[in-house]
Design a protein around this motif. Structure first.
Motif, PDB file in Angstrom:
ATOM      1  N   SER A  57       0.810  -1.223   0.000  1.00  0.00           N
ATOM      2  CA  SER A  57       0.000   0.000   0.000  1.00  0.00           C
ATOM      3  C   SER A  57       0.840   1.269   0.000  1.00  0.00           C
ATOM      4  O   SER A  57       0.362   2.332  -0.378  1.00  0.00           O
ATOM      5  CB  SER A  57      -0.934   0.005   1.220  1.00  0.00           C
ATOM      6  N   THR A  58       2.106   1.165   0.412  1.00  0.00           N
ATOM      7  CA  THR A  58       2.996   2.318   0.438  1.00  0.00           C
ATOM      8  C   THR A  58       3.938   2.352  -0.761  1.00  0.00           C
ATOM      9  O   THR A  58       4.099   3.381  -1.418  1.00  0.00           O
ATOM     10  CB  THR A  58       3.837   2.331   1.733  1.00  0.00           C
ATOM     11  N   PRO A  91      -1.088  -6.656   7.469  1.00  0.00           N
ATOM     12  CA  PRO A  91      -0.571  -5.386   8.002  1.00  0.00           C
ATOM     13  C   PRO A  91       0.918  -5.525   8.313  1.00  0.00           C
ATOM     14  O   PRO A  91       1.338  -6.522   8.891  1.00  0.00           O
ATOM     15  CB  PRO A  91      -1.390  -5.177   9.280  1.00  0.00           C
ATOM     16  N   HIS A  93       3.788  -4.418  10.427  1.00  0.00           N
ATOM     17  CA  HIS A  93       4.193  -3.736  11.651  1.00  0.00           C
ATOM     18  C   HIS A  93       5.593  -4.207  12.032  1.00  0.00           C
ATOM     19  O   HIS A  93       5.792  -5.373  12.374  1.00  0.00           O
ATOM     20  CB  HIS A  93       3.209  -4.023  12.787  1.00  0.00           C
ATOM     21  N   ASN A 148       4.516   4.144   8.674  1.00  0.00           N
ATOM     22  CA  ASN A 148       3.094   4.214   8.330  1.00  0.00           C
ATOM     23  C   ASN A 148       2.360   3.053   9.000  1.00  0.00           C
ATOM     24  O   ASN A 148       2.531   1.891   8.627  1.00  0.00           O
ATOM     25  CB  ASN A 148       2.931   4.154   6.812  1.00  0.00           C
ATOM     26  N   SER A 150      -0.621   2.134   8.790  1.00  0.00           N
ATOM     27  CA  SER A 150      -1.612   1.463   7.947  1.00  0.00           C
ATOM     28  C   SER A 150      -0.964   0.708   6.785  1.00  0.00           C
ATOM     29  O   SER A 150      -1.663   0.187   5.906  1.00  0.00           O
ATOM     30  CB  SER A 150      -2.617   2.484   7.392  1.00  0.00           C
ATOM     31  N   ASN A 151       0.360   0.641   6.775  1.00  0.00           N
ATOM     32  CA  ASN A 151       1.079  -0.040   5.707  1.00  0.00           C
ATOM     33  C   ASN A 151       0.661  -1.516   5.630  1.00  0.00           C
ATOM     34  O   ASN A 151       0.677  -2.233   6.621  1.00  0.00           O
ATOM     35  CB  ASN A 151       2.583   0.062   5.952  1.00  0.00           C
ATOM     36  N   THR A 152       0.283  -1.954   4.431  1.00  0.00           N
ATOM     37  CA  THR A 152      -0.232  -3.311   4.230  1.00  0.00           C
ATOM     38  C   THR A 152       0.326  -3.897   2.941  1.00  0.00           C
ATOM     39  O   THR A 152       0.469  -3.187   1.948  1.00  0.00           O
ATOM     40  CB  THR A 152      -1.774  -3.298   4.150  1.00  0.00           C
TER      41      THR A 152
END
Length: 263
Positions: A57-58, A91, A93, A148, A150-152
């Motif tokens: 997503s990033t 996700p 993390h 980020n 919300s990085n997925t």
């Protein structure tokens, strides 16, 4: 059941495998050193399924995976029968793992295998997942150090049949099963570089009232400045629409139709 994935164990791809298949005695996981080896494993039927990263997503495309789809499915010498049969969203993390304090750390690694080779050294730490911390029995010094939250990363499941799904359970109750949304993934090349050639193809999706969720391109590696377009549609695509699309393409391949994962 055998499942190959981009290894080693403890990676986010490994997490995607667990999300899809769970941790079952009849599931044998087989880490591979590269995405190319994952494709080889499923095509040669060494495994029943393989799981590979596709996009973030990033950072966007995982270009190695896109290019392997191009190379496998547009190569007339390869009988490529596997398809995209599922997807998982993981996700991302990151955590700082190690035995020392932040002040003691002199060297940081970002590969989970390295972490297992440097036990009890307070001057060394690793950036990795919570799963790696459990797998290698490493304390988490600092949680959630990613930029980020919300990085997925989206992972694809490749195979020949629809994969079994691991049932998520929340507070002892299985999640209610909803009607599945279908995703169809295609790739195609244009017959020429005339003005509007790509627009003509995309307009056919509009005429059929098919919503496109993404479109990407990669060099075709056939001739200079020719591109392969990757398109995903939020539905199944019937035979008549596919035939119409093929008439406007130099080559078109359906990479798979599968259930949208809403997790």
């Amino acid at each position: 059941m055998k499942v190959a994935f981009l290894g080693p164990e403890g990676t986010y791809t490994h997490q995607a495998v667990i999300q899809q298949f769970g941790i079952e005695e009849d599931v044998e996981i087989i880490p591979k050193k590269s995405i190319a080896e994952c494709f080889e494993a499923i095509n040669s039927r060494q495994v029943d399924y393989t799981v590979v990263p596709f996009e973030n997503s990033t950072n966007g495309q995982v270009v190695f995976t896109y290019d392997l789809f191009r190379d496998w499915f547009f190569d007339s010498t390869k009988e490529c029968r596997f398809r995209i049969v599922g997807e998982q969203f993981v996700p991302i993390h990151h955590n700082l793992l190690g035995y020392g304090s932040v002040q003691e750390i002199e060297t940081i690694y970002s590969h989970p295998q390295i972490a297992s080779q440097n036990r009890d050294n307070k001057r060394i730490a690793a950036i990795s997942s919570k799963m790696s911390a459990k797998l290698y029995d490493l304390p988490i010094i600092v949680k959630g150090i990613e930029d980020n939250a919300s990085n997925t990363t989206r992972f694809l499941v490749l195979g020949y049949n629809n994969p079994p799904k691991h049932n998520d359970v929340t507070e002892g109750k299985a999640k209610a099963k909803e009607e599945e949304e279908k995703i169809t993934s295609l790739m195609f090349t244009l017959p020429d570089d005339s003005p509007g050639a790509l627009c003509d193809i995309l307009f056919k999706f509009k005429q059929a009232e098919i919503n496109l969720t993404s479109i990407n391109s990669r060099p075709a590696n056939l001739q200079p400045w020719q591109y392969v377009f990757f398109v995903e549609a939020a539905s199944e695509i019937n035979t008549s629409v596919l035939k119409s699309l093929q008439e406007s393409c130099l080559a078109l391949v359906v990479l798979g139709t599968f259930d949208r994962n809403k997790c």
